[in-house]
Design a protein around this motif. Structure first.
Motif, PDB file in Angstrom:
ATOM      1  N   ALA A   1       0.829  -1.204   0.000  1.00 57.80           N
ATOM      2  CA  ALA A   1       0.000   0.000   0.000  1.00 57.80           C
ATOM      3  C   ALA A   1       0.865   1.256   0.000  1.00 57.80           C
ATOM      4  CB  ALA A   1      -0.930  -0.012   1.214  1.00 57.80           C
ATOM      5  N   ALA A   2       1.953   1.245   0.763  1.00 55.26           N
ATOM      6  CA  ALA A   2       2.843   2.406   0.801  1.00 55.26           C
ATOM      7  C   ALA A   2       3.515   2.618  -0.550  1.00 55.26           C
ATOM      8  CB  ALA A   2       3.882   2.228   1.903  1.00 55.26           C
ATOM      9  N   LEU A   3       3.976   1.535  -1.175  1.00 61.12           N
ATOM     10  CA  LEU A   3       4.610   1.655  -2.489  1.00 61.12           C
ATOM     11  C   LEU A   3       3.631   2.202  -3.517  1.00 61.12           C
ATOM     12  CD1 LEU A   3       6.684  -1.661  -2.651  1.00 61.12           C
ATOM     13  CD2 LEU A   3       7.522   0.651  -2.153  1.00 61.12           C
ATOM     14  N   LYS A   4       2.383   1.771  -3.433  1.00 63.72           N
ATOM     15  CA  LYS A   4       1.364   2.256  -4.368  1.00 63.72           C
ATOM     16  C   LYS A   4       1.069   3.737  -4.139  1.00 63.72           C
ATOM     17  CE  LYS A   4      -3.334   1.335  -6.024  1.00 63.72           C
ATOM     18  NZ  LYS A   4      -4.549   0.477  -5.863  1.00 63.72           N
ATOM     19  N   ALA A   5       1.017   4.146  -2.870  1.00 65.47           N
ATOM     20  CA  ALA A   5       0.700   5.537  -2.546  1.00 65.47           C
ATOM     21  C   ALA A   5       1.757   6.494  -3.082  1.00 65.47           C
ATOM     22  CB  ALA A   5       0.556   5.701  -1.037  1.00 65.47           C
ATOM     23  N   LEU A   6       3.007   6.038  -3.158  1.00 66.40           N
ATOM     24  CA  LEU A   6       4.097   6.924  -3.582  1.00 66.40           C
ATOM     25  C   LEU A   6       4.383   6.866  -5.073  1.00 66.40           C
ATOM     26  CD1 LEU A   6       6.727   6.685  -0.710  1.00 66.40           C
ATOM     27  CD2 LEU A   6       4.707   8.129  -0.935  1.00 66.40           C
TER      28      LEU A   6
END
Length: 279
Positions: free
Chosen positions: A191-196
């Motif tokens: 989720a963090a990788l997708k958000a950035l």
């Protein structure tokens, strides 16, 4: 990135260099202005993965010579202003002076809150060609739950936190911060990788933990680094006096030892460029 780790030359020349650090240099002789200047090249980044997620970089090629990148996290969490006002030091100018004296290129992963607290130092580091500044978030809040006790930033605020850090760098006078991001605590998930992904950054991790966070034994820190480094390694250390007081002394041992073994110090950008060239 502050984490707790259970594991824990020339002295005269170095002293002279440190004394001279920051002294004005003689002006260069005047030269005619060139008629044209080449456009600056874009910093190297890795392409997103097949699912479009932010790419993650951990180390450079193992077969492309003996290169190693020392990286330093300049940590300051958003709510630590009161502690700084009481005199706690989250900077480490002596470490930066030592890197300059030893002529060691390095990448500093800086939080926006640190840049707001120490804008003159941020600008000095950012304008020194020996260094490059990369993003360590604004708040130093974790991008996942259960990350070494750090407060967390919600998924819908992750991109804004990264962009806020770049804005803090610009306020401090750093105009060319690198498109690299280090997750606070090194903690991330899909989720963090997708958000950035919309920010276009390459996430930078490491393959050598120095163990300097909260350490007081510089010899132990140096030993851990020297035992862990391989060609292409990325070493994580800290530029925070109060939380990593032994780092500067450890660097004085690490640098000559690695150079004696044939290692060349580079910035993260050089390792990423080499890794991208091998794809």
């Amino acid at each position: 990135m502050i984490i707790r780790v259970r594991q824990v030359a020339a002295a005269c020349a170095l002293g002279a260099a440190l004394t001279a650090c920051g002294a004005p240099t003689a002006p260069h002789a005047a030269h005619p202005a060139p008629t044209a200047t080449a456009a600056p090249s874009r910093p190297p980044t890795l392409a997103p993965g097949p699912t479009g997620l932010t790419p993650v970089f951990r180390n450079g090629p193992r077969t492309d010579g003996r290169t190693v990148a020392l990286t330093f996290d300049a940590d300051m969490t958003a709510d630590e202003g009161a502690r700084a006002a009481r005199g706690e030091r989250f900077d480490n100018p002596q470490l930066i002076a030592t890197l300059r004296a030893l002529k060691v290129p390095a990448t500093v992963f800086m939080t926006g809150r640190w840049a707001d607290e120490y804008p003159l130092q941020a600008r000095s580091i950012g304008r020194d060609p020996l260094f490059e500044i990369a993003n360590h978030s604004y708040s130093h809040h974790a991008f996942t739950g259960d990350c070494y006790g750090l407060p967390t930033v919600s998924e819908d605020r992750m991109r804004a936190d990264v962009e806020r850090a770049y804005a803090a760098f610009r306020r401090a006078g750093v105009t060319d911060a690198m498109p690299y991001f280090r997750f606070p605590g090194g903690c991330y998930d899909r989720a963090a990788l997708k958000a950035l992904t919309p920010t276009g950054v390459t996430a930078v991790q490491w393959d050598v933990v120095s163990g300097d966070a909260f350490a007081t034994d510089s010899d132990a820190v140096a030993r851990q680094v020297l035992e862990g480094v391989r060609p292409g390694s990325v070493v994580v250390m800290h530029c925070t006096r109060s939380a990593a007081p032994a780092t500067e002394r450890a660097v004085r041992s690490i640098v000559p030892e690695l150079r004696a073994k044939g290692y060349r110090f580079v910035k993260v950008s050089e390792l990423i460029r080499a890794a991208d060239a091998q794809r």
